[in-house]
Design an enzyme around this catalytic site. Structure first.
Site, short mmCIF file in Angstrom:
data_model
loop_
_atom_site.label_atom_id
_atom_site.label_comp_id
_atom_site.label_asym_id
_atom_site.label_seq_id
_atom_site.Cartn_x
_atom_site.Cartn_y
_atom_site.Cartn_z
N TYR B 440 0.80 -1.22 0.00
CA TYR B 440 0.00 0.00 0.00
C TYR B 440 0.84 1.28 0.00
O TYR B 440 2.05 1.21 0.04
CB TYR B 440 -1.08 -0.01 1.06
CG TYR B 440 -0.75 -0.07 2.54
CD1 TYR B 440 0.51 0.13 3.07
CD2 TYR B 440 -1.79 -0.34 3.44
CE1 TYR B 440 0.74 0.07 4.43
CE2 TYR B 440 -1.56 -0.39 4.81
CZ TYR B 440 -0.30 -0.19 5.30
OH TYR B 440 -0.09 -0.23 6.63
N GLU B 441 0.17 2.39 -0.13
CA GLU B 441 0.84 3.69 -0.27
C GLU B 441 1.78 3.69 -1.48
O GLU B 441 2.82 4.35 -1.45
CB GLU B 441 1.63 4.03 1.00
CG GLU B 441 0.78 4.33 2.21
CD GLU B 441 0.08 5.68 2.12
OE1 GLU B 441 0.64 6.60 1.53
OE2 GLU B 441 -1.05 5.78 2.63
N GLY B 442 1.38 3.01 -2.54
CA GLY B 442 2.27 2.83 -3.69
C GLY B 442 3.11 1.60 -3.48
O GLY B 442 3.91 1.55 -2.54
N GLN B 447 7.36 2.65 -5.87
CA GLN B 447 8.37 3.46 -5.17
C GLN B 447 9.68 3.47 -5.95
O GLN B 447 10.36 4.50 -6.04
CB GLN B 447 8.64 2.90 -3.76
CG GLN B 447 7.43 2.83 -2.85
CD GLN B 447 6.82 4.18 -2.56
OE1 GLN B 447 7.53 5.17 -2.44
NE2 GLN B 447 5.51 4.23 -2.48
#
Lengths: 593, 593
Positions: B440-442, B447
């Site tokens: 999650y969060e990319g 990243q």
């Protein structure tokens, strides 16, 4: 929702083109009953069974789990019918001796049928697998009467089998088990003790369960030289083969686990249960180890199956999922976004998994062939050589195949992004179920100790030297067109040869060296083995025309350029030695300050 | 049953000795209210809270999970009381502005308090974390009135916050979201659409939930330039701050996940819900990204917390578990077997985890310090430099810390053998819970694209060049006694510098190159960063006397000899290029033949 299409094309390629299986079978009088068409028909039948029967039960089995109530275990809905169908299809005894109701199929074929069941339902697979393991130990060590009593019923699926080794305080170190076996006047024994982590220790799939139990007689020598093996049936068996009274053995509970939840993992209590000695007293560990080479290869197959399942689902998801645009410009202008297959990083993950699968499959068939030579060949030299090879490669088959497969399931899960974390997509179950394969049947760390210790240092590197010699001979005869894999394989062989000598020297001066180097050494030999498999795969592919074969060459190149570079790191780590590990005090590990 | 002892000694060492935090704070007028004693008192309080409150709820939370019934979500038993206690302790606003009820603490301190909650109960932590994230976006972009209305209640824990970005068809690629925002005459908007994967989308911990929602106005430009940000409260807020009528927004269901089961992951339906624009139309993505650097660092902290928890439990188990004997001869002759800590391979796993933890912790504090400079410094040059550094290192903090931590939890689980697979030991939950942090969060793949693309190629390597320059300056002033880490760090810096130039050249000729190289490049920069952290750690330790500090030097040597060799492999893979990946047809991936 998850899909599975048995990889029959690749299986046939490996059997027929890479290993010329039919020729191998026809040249062996004990296997001459088998031809390629029959083998393919068997694989096609298993493909149907797994796609239609075991796959649909995989997720429901995980959600429902095996249940323990009032001293007995029930399997999830559908398992009983599936097991019956599996047994009636003759699948339990597929590789077992025809004398006892088996089908006498070679291991190089059964590894492929096993892969499909492991791919679609690893929890289910463990029930018949333990039966086969028990059958194998009995085949080798039991008396004629014991074989007649138990084997046909095990292979027919009327009864099942277990292996009862681990105790709460004793797993890897079986020398310290406490389960007692006290001789009765009639020659039987009373077995008392607690075993844990017993796969299929109880269930509702068969009418009787035959436990093979390690225990110590009162006067047994200490340690692993004082362990005996006993048959302890759930229900005693009457002289006519019918079931008698319930033996005082049963499950105390089942474990709540990370995965393989439909497989019952039991705490088994033996309260003076009647047991029958298999073979001789104090020779139980040897009997147990006879089936270890087979079981450990099976764990590697569990890895391969999971990784193939993961690959297929991830490749399909990546094809369907539209997100972002290609770095080279829009590929699908009529769609709101391109498929994520345009992204090199997604392809990298998928290719890692696929390269792992194809090399693992070839390796499993290769080790299966070696096992077949040990069992079916009449050439004593060939048997001796194959035995050495199996001894060397069993820890690789178990640990390297499951280590790489677990990483593969992680890569596949990552292709799904957030959806990979959601249960309904099946990817997270796949890796939860697979994780145990790195742990049970001897952790992969223990496998590595086996490889570096018993299989390498003990014979002063003789086994690995023979293997490297075979690899060199093979690589040296490759065409110049295959220089990319030829050179890589020869270089890897030289690297592994050299680091093996390094290990032999270091071990002679420092007893701690091998343990610290073991896992890296196992991965080094695993990487060399996969290079060898790609050498064999690409040679077979080179002889053919068409995209299927061209892609084998391309995948071989991918392996060389993107995976094999790990070898150098493994060797550097090995050479770092053990001092940097052993110099910390034991207290250090649990103390912060 | 799992244990957790907050690693306060290491935290204090890193704050005080490695980063001289007090001096840094005292030199900054906006942080001069903080001294080391206060910081330590805060950490000690959090240690108590996590050991007494969040740890005991971790396993029960996993077993019970968040529950969805009749359109609303309830959290597991105990969560409500724990959240209340957490809020009353002022922990939600620990790092928030004092103007809005926060405590104004710097990030280099809050990363450490966050680590403890993540270690003991990652599911719990996500509820306040999302509040903090929402608060951060509002602090930067909302109007004064909006801030006054929402921020104090969010930081007091009366209300909570969410971030509503992802839709079923749009995760990484937010440019294609479909949620609509239609202007009302009163300046508000009607929000309609479906969002998925909404952490804390509904729950029973707070009386109101403030959703921050990305949506498109009817006339918005296509793609990511046409996205606006809206406040959509669960209950509308009256002019006096009291709660008004229910807004037509609510959970349609919750996801059944691999882990973080006590954290409600909701499908959120917006049926013409009233929303209030934050900032300007079409500038929503920028507002969302303002808190991304903070959130992504938090995911790295989630990794560190899990890895520390895993380490402590594995080290304790390894100490207690007696199995086998030392290769150097019996160590505990009065016991039936030695502790498994005598085995080099077990130590190898534990040392991998511990080295990862100590480097990760230092790195988190380092990045936290850079964030503090961007927020609190009055020196424009320093702020600019820190902003560049944060931009470069945020993907490392998120992806490298979670990748290494996940491997660490696997190593720790393996120390338990079969017991690691059993739920009651807590190790399998630890890794199930952690796995999401890589996704999650990319995803960590995304990243990596961010690092190699926006943060490296876009500035022609300027950010990494500045970072390497700092690293070289630091390494060059190390004593000769620290040559082992000095040389390793300088070599790693040169390797990364060189491969960065290689990437810049290759990318200018081949648009596919960066995507294929991204993950390996991220790991290369991660390894260099950890070498740099060990350079800082060992320098601080060298100045002190005692076993605690000696062990820091020994762990640094372990890192250099056993972990850093991975760098060479990463570089070889990068240089393999993208052709070997991109030449397969898209069909290849889903077709066997």
């Amino acid at each position: 929702m998850p899909i599975y299409n048995a990889p029959l094309a690749d299986m046939k390629f490996i059997l027929n083109d890479v290993f010329q299986a039919e020729q191998f079978w026809q040249n062996n009088e004990n296997l001459a009953h088998l031809d390629a068409a029959t083998a393919e028909a068997i694989l096609e039948e298993m493909a149907k069974f797994t796609q239609n029967v075991t796959l649909p039960l995989n997720r429901t089995g995980d959600e429902e789990g095996a249940q323990y109530n009032n001293g007995s275990v029930t399997t999830p809905a559908g398992f009983k019918e599936a097991f019956k169908q599996y047994a009636e299809g003759g699948w339990i005894g597929l590789g077992a001796d025809e004398e006892w109701g088996g089908q006498g199929m070679p291991k190089m074929l059964t590894v492929l049928s096993d892969e499909m069941i492991f791919a679609t339902n690893p929890s289910f697979m463990l029930y018949p697998l333990l039966s086969v393991g028990a059958g194998m130990a009995l085949s080798s060590y039991a008396s004629q009467e014991q074989k007649e009593t138990y084997l046909p019923k095990i292979y027919s699926g009327e009864w099942s089998g277990t292996m009862c080794l681990t105790e709460p305080h004793a797993g890897t170190d079986l020398g310290i088990i406490k389960t007692k076996a006290e001789r009765n006047e009639d020659g039987s024994y009373n077995i008392t003790g607690t075993k844990i982590f017993i796969t299929g220790g109880d269930h509702d799939l068969a009418e009787n369960i035959i436990h093979l139990v390690l225990a110590k007689t009162p006067d047994a020598p200490a340690g692993s030289r004082g362990i005996s093996l006993f048959i302890v049936p759930k229900f005693l068996v009457n002289a006519d083969g019918s079931l008698g009274e319930r033996n005082p053995v049963g499950p105390g509970s089942i474990e709540h686990k990370m995965g393989i939840k439909a497989s019952a993992t039991c705490v088994m209590n033996f309260d003076g249960a009647k047991g029958y000695l298999v073979g001789k007293e104090n020779e139980g560990l040897a009997a147990m180890f006879v089936m270890m080479n087979y079981e450990r290869l099976s764990m590697g197959i569990q890895g391969l199956g999971a990784s193939e399942f993961a690959y297929q689902n991830a490749a399909q998801y990546a094809t369907d999922r539209l997100q972002g645009r290609s770095a080279s410009g829009v590929q699908s202008p009529n769609k709101p976004a391109d498929s994520i297959l345009v992204h090199g990083d997604v392809r990298r993950m998928l290719l890692n998994v696929r390269a792992n699968n194809e090399a693992s499959r070839a390796f499993a068939v290769y080790v299966g062939q070696q096992l077949d030579i040990t069992k079916f060949s009449t050439d004593a030299d060939a048997v001796k050589k194959a035995n050495d090879r199996v001894a060397l490669l069993t820890p690789i088959a178990k640990a390297y195949l499951t280590d790489t497969a677990f990483q593969a399931t992680l890569d596949a899960q990552m292709c799904f992004g957030g959806h990979g974390y959601i249960r309904e997509w099946g990817m997270e179950q796949c890796l939860r179920d697979l994780r145990i394969a790195q742990i049970y049947e001897g952790t992969n760390g223990v496998q590595s100790q086996d490889l570096i210790g018993r299989k390498t240092i003990k014979c002063q590197g003789a086994y690995i030297a023979e293997y490297i010699s075979e690899i060199r001979d093979f690589a040296n005869q490759l065409d110049a067109d295959l220089n990319f894999i030829k050179d890589a394989t020869l270089d890897a062989a030289t690297e592994v040869e050299s680091v093996t000598q390094y290990i032999l020297n270091a071990a002679s001066e420092n007893a701690e060296f091998p343990n610290a180097a073991a896992v890296d050494y196992l991965h080094a030999v695993g990487l060399l083995s996969f290079a060898y498999m790609f050498a064999r795969i690409t040679q077979a592919a080179q002889a053919k025309q068409g995209e299927f074969y061209q892609n084998k060459l391309a995948l071989g190149l991918y392996f060389v350029q993107r995976i094999l570079p790990e070898l150098e790191m493994r060797i550097t780590r090995i050479k770092a030695g053990s001092d940097v590990i052993m110099k910390f005090s034991e207290d250090y590990f649990t103390h912060q300050a």
